[in-house]
Motif scaffolding. Sequence first.
Motif, PDB file in Angstrom:
ATOM      1  N   LYS A  68      54.786   1.904 -44.386  1.00 44.28           N
ATOM      2  CA  LYS A  68      55.898   2.433 -45.155  1.00 44.28           C
ATOM      3  C   LYS A  68      55.420   2.636 -46.584  1.00 44.28           C
ATOM      4  O   LYS A  68      54.457   2.005 -47.022  1.00 44.28           O
ATOM      5  N   SER A  69      56.096   3.483 -47.302  1.00 47.63           N
ATOM      6  CA  SER A  69      55.788   3.645 -48.721  1.00 47.63           C
ATOM      7  C   SER A  69      56.263   2.382 -49.433  1.00 47.63           C
ATOM      8  O   SER A  69      57.452   2.082 -49.437  1.00 47.63           O
ATOM      9  N   GLU A  80      58.889  -4.144 -40.392  1.00 46.71           N
ATOM     10  CA  GLU A  80      58.483  -5.083 -41.435  1.00 46.71           C
ATOM     11  C   GLU A  80      58.593  -4.362 -42.774  1.00 46.71           C
ATOM     12  O   GLU A  80      58.722  -3.137 -42.822  1.00 46.71           O
ATOM     13  N   VAL A  81      58.524  -5.086 -43.854  1.00 39.93           N
ATOM     14  CA  VAL A  81      58.629  -4.484 -45.174  1.00 39.93           C
ATOM     15  C   VAL A  81      57.490  -3.500 -45.430  1.00 39.93           C
ATOM     16  O   VAL A  81      57.650  -2.509 -46.136  1.00 39.93           O
ATOM     17  N   ASP A  98      50.446   8.057 -37.593  1.00 36.34           N
ATOM     18  CA  ASP A  98      51.277   8.937 -38.425  1.00 36.34           C
ATOM     19  C   ASP A  98      52.625   9.192 -37.762  1.00 36.34           C
ATOM     20  O   ASP A  98      53.541   9.688 -38.405  1.00 36.34           O
ATOM     21  N   ASP A  99      52.722   8.882 -36.467  1.00 29.27           N
ATOM     22  CA  ASP A  99      53.975   9.034 -35.723  1.00 29.27           C
ATOM     23  C   ASP A  99      54.089   7.860 -34.755  1.00 29.27           C
ATOM     24  O   ASP A  99      53.756   7.967 -33.573  1.00 29.27           O
ATOM     25  N   PHE A 100      54.533   6.734 -35.282  1.00 24.94           N
ATOM     26  CA  PHE A 100      54.573   5.485 -34.528  1.00 24.94           C
ATOM     27  C   PHE A 100      55.279   5.630 -33.188  1.00 24.94           C
ATOM     28  O   PHE A 100      54.734   5.236 -32.155  1.00 24.94           O
ATOM     29  N   TRP A 101      56.484   6.164 -33.185  1.00 23.30           N
ATOM     30  CA  TRP A 101      57.282   6.186 -31.955  1.00 23.30           C
ATOM     31  C   TRP A 101      56.665   7.086 -30.889  1.00 23.30           C
ATOM     32  O   TRP A 101      56.681   6.745 -29.703  1.00 23.30           O
ATOM     33  N   GLN A 102      56.086   8.192 -31.287  1.00 21.64           N
ATOM     34  CA  GLN A 102      55.408   9.057 -30.317  1.00 21.64           C
ATOM     35  C   GLN A 102      54.194   8.345 -29.729  1.00 21.64           C
ATOM     36  O   GLN A 102      53.993   8.349 -28.514  1.00 21.64           O
ATOM     37  N   ASP A 103      53.381   7.736 -30.578  1.00 19.12           N
ATOM     38  CA  ASP A 103      52.189   7.037 -30.098  1.00 19.12           C
ATOM     39  C   ASP A 103      52.565   5.834 -29.243  1.00 19.12           C
ATOM     40  O   ASP A 103      51.955   5.588 -28.192  1.00 19.12           O
TER      41      ASP A 103
END
Length: 140
Positions: A137-138, A115-116, A92-97
């Motif tokens: 991503k949505s 990526e898309v 849910d928080d890519f950069w933090q993880d």
Amino acid sequence: MMISNVSLLVSDYDRAIDFYVNKLGFILLCDVPVTAEQRWIRIAPKATVEGAVASGAVASASALVLTKATEQQKMFVGQQAGEGVFLFLQSDDFWQDYQRMKTLGVDFLEEPREEVYATVVIFRDCEGNKWDLLQPKSVA
């Protein structure tokens, strides 16, 4: 019906538990001796466990079962998907993880990419299996 467990071959139970719990932040759901050589070990990401607790379905939460490889299985440890990505860890928080895992010494095989469908990066677990860490991503 649902998929409840996925077996993950390991060469050493305790090393695998250490990696998944201390580097990826998984929860150890159970560790029960079965025989002198085998244990029933289930682990799951914290968010999976929290969701199962909220719905009252902890016992049926999807999990990984750490399975100590037999002599015949040892050649497959770290190669359960051949050279491809085996499992996908959704964030849910890519950069933090990503930063937390990198700080803890997780072996990333590339730089994160957009990526898309998701922000994604490939990492290797303690046995050599490839995983994607991704934040979808949505997509309409």
